[in-house]
Design an enzyme around this catalytic site. Sequence first.
Site, PDB file in Angstrom:
ATOM      1  N   SER A 105      -7.478   1.429 -43.527  1.00 30.45           N
ATOM      2  CA  SER A 105      -7.247   0.804 -42.226  1.00 30.45           C
ATOM      3  C   SER A 105      -8.270  -0.287 -41.986  1.00 30.45           C
ATOM      4  CB  SER A 105      -7.352   1.842 -41.098  1.00 30.45           C
ATOM      5  OG  SER A 105      -6.407   2.864 -41.239  1.00 30.45           O
ATOM      6  N   ASP A 154      -3.893  -0.934 -38.912  1.00 31.27           N
ATOM      7  CA  ASP A 154      -4.477  -2.264 -38.695  1.00 31.27           C
ATOM      8  C   ASP A 154      -4.318  -2.607 -37.225  1.00 31.27           C
ATOM      9  OD1 ASP A 154      -4.707  -2.125 -41.436  1.00 31.27           O
ATOM     10  OD2 ASP A 154      -2.988  -3.409 -41.832  1.00 31.27           O
ATOM     11  N   SER A 175      -1.721   2.058 -43.778  1.00 29.18           N
ATOM     12  CA  SER A 175      -2.875   1.380 -43.192  1.00 29.18           C
ATOM     13  C   SER A 175      -2.748   1.279 -41.677  1.00 29.18           C
ATOM     14  CB  SER A 175      -3.007  -0.032 -43.780  1.00 29.18           C
ATOM     15  OG  SER A 175      -4.251  -0.610 -43.452  1.00 29.18           O
TER      16      SER A 175
END
Length: 397
Positions: free
Chosen positions: A275, A315, A313
Amino acid sequence: MRHYPRPLRLALCSCFSFALVLSAQEKSALKSRARDLGVPFDGMPGPLNAITDVSGVTVGHTTLISGVGKLQVGKGPVRTGVTAVLPRGKDSMNNPVFAGWWSLNGNGEMTGTTWVEESGFLEGPVMITNTHSVGVVRDAVIQWRVAHGQPDPTSYWWSLPVVAETWDGWLNDINGFHVKPEHALHAIDSAQSGPVEEGSVGGGTGMICNEFKGGIGTASRKLDAKFGGYTVGVLVQCNYGVRPNLRIAGVPVGKEIPEDPAYASTSFSELDRGSIIVVVATDAPLVSHQLKRLARRVSLGLGRNGSISGNGSGDIFIAFSTANPGAGAAGHVVDLKMLPNDQLDPVFAATVQATEEAVINAMVAAETMTGIENHKVIALPHDKLREVLKKYNRLAP
């Protein structure tokens, strides 16, 4: 005297020698940054090339490192921490800032964003830690706000802190819950202006980026006077990406330096997981919907470095403006300044450029680290990076 774990005591106790106790400024001065290695970037940085170039913004870290070898849940090894970003320093609680947030991929957490979206304001600090410590840090921020309530603690009844995370479980005993309230409080109380320590510090202590050691990075851009002379600063906690995707200054560095990637022995070695949390600060007079637009531009900075924002991930980005002090006043009509939308392009460009550089600064500052079960994550090798940049005629003089 409050009893901190030993790694924190080393950072706090003034009785240790200069060799052991260094300020953030001194630690920052000892570390190379991407520009020092000849990495070329677009745009003009501020004096510190840090988020603290935005006047009033302060940053604090608590870094927890202890133990080696086999994982013993609850004992370690420990490779974690907390980072605090305060938009208006200690006045952040009583003087909210306009803010906006954006999730490029939502496999992660940033608490308090529902109210940021609804109200348009950020009240208090932005905290960053590891995935399983979000709750304790959130509660500690409420504790801090109650203790600093005005006119007295009993007058403060309500809080929705902004706390974000990335996962450090490859290096850290993440289920040992080593982050305690006092660590979050120390990150807030120690926050300062000036140079920002980067690399394996604070919430970024155990993080991995593009299968090199990652962590905390920062950068800034100063706009030309004809565009208002505003400053944009970015701070990242980067923990994303796979090695082959990494690009630096347009060069396929990840493919040129394939050795010793993290996770190489695992079944998920080729998956883009991890991340990144990004905090954008500016003194440009922007209101909440414009700041949401600014937060979206972070995505383009990550794309310059090769990120595809994979399924695994998280983000998540937040942007705030330190302009319009007093805008959160409740008792009267507030007069505001707002930059016209037609004048936002230079601010957008600054955000993209500073994000790109902040990630590379994090990787350049980070050092090789060994954590639980002797998992080793190598730092981005400076000499090899320079060789690759030179090969592609991208090494700055």
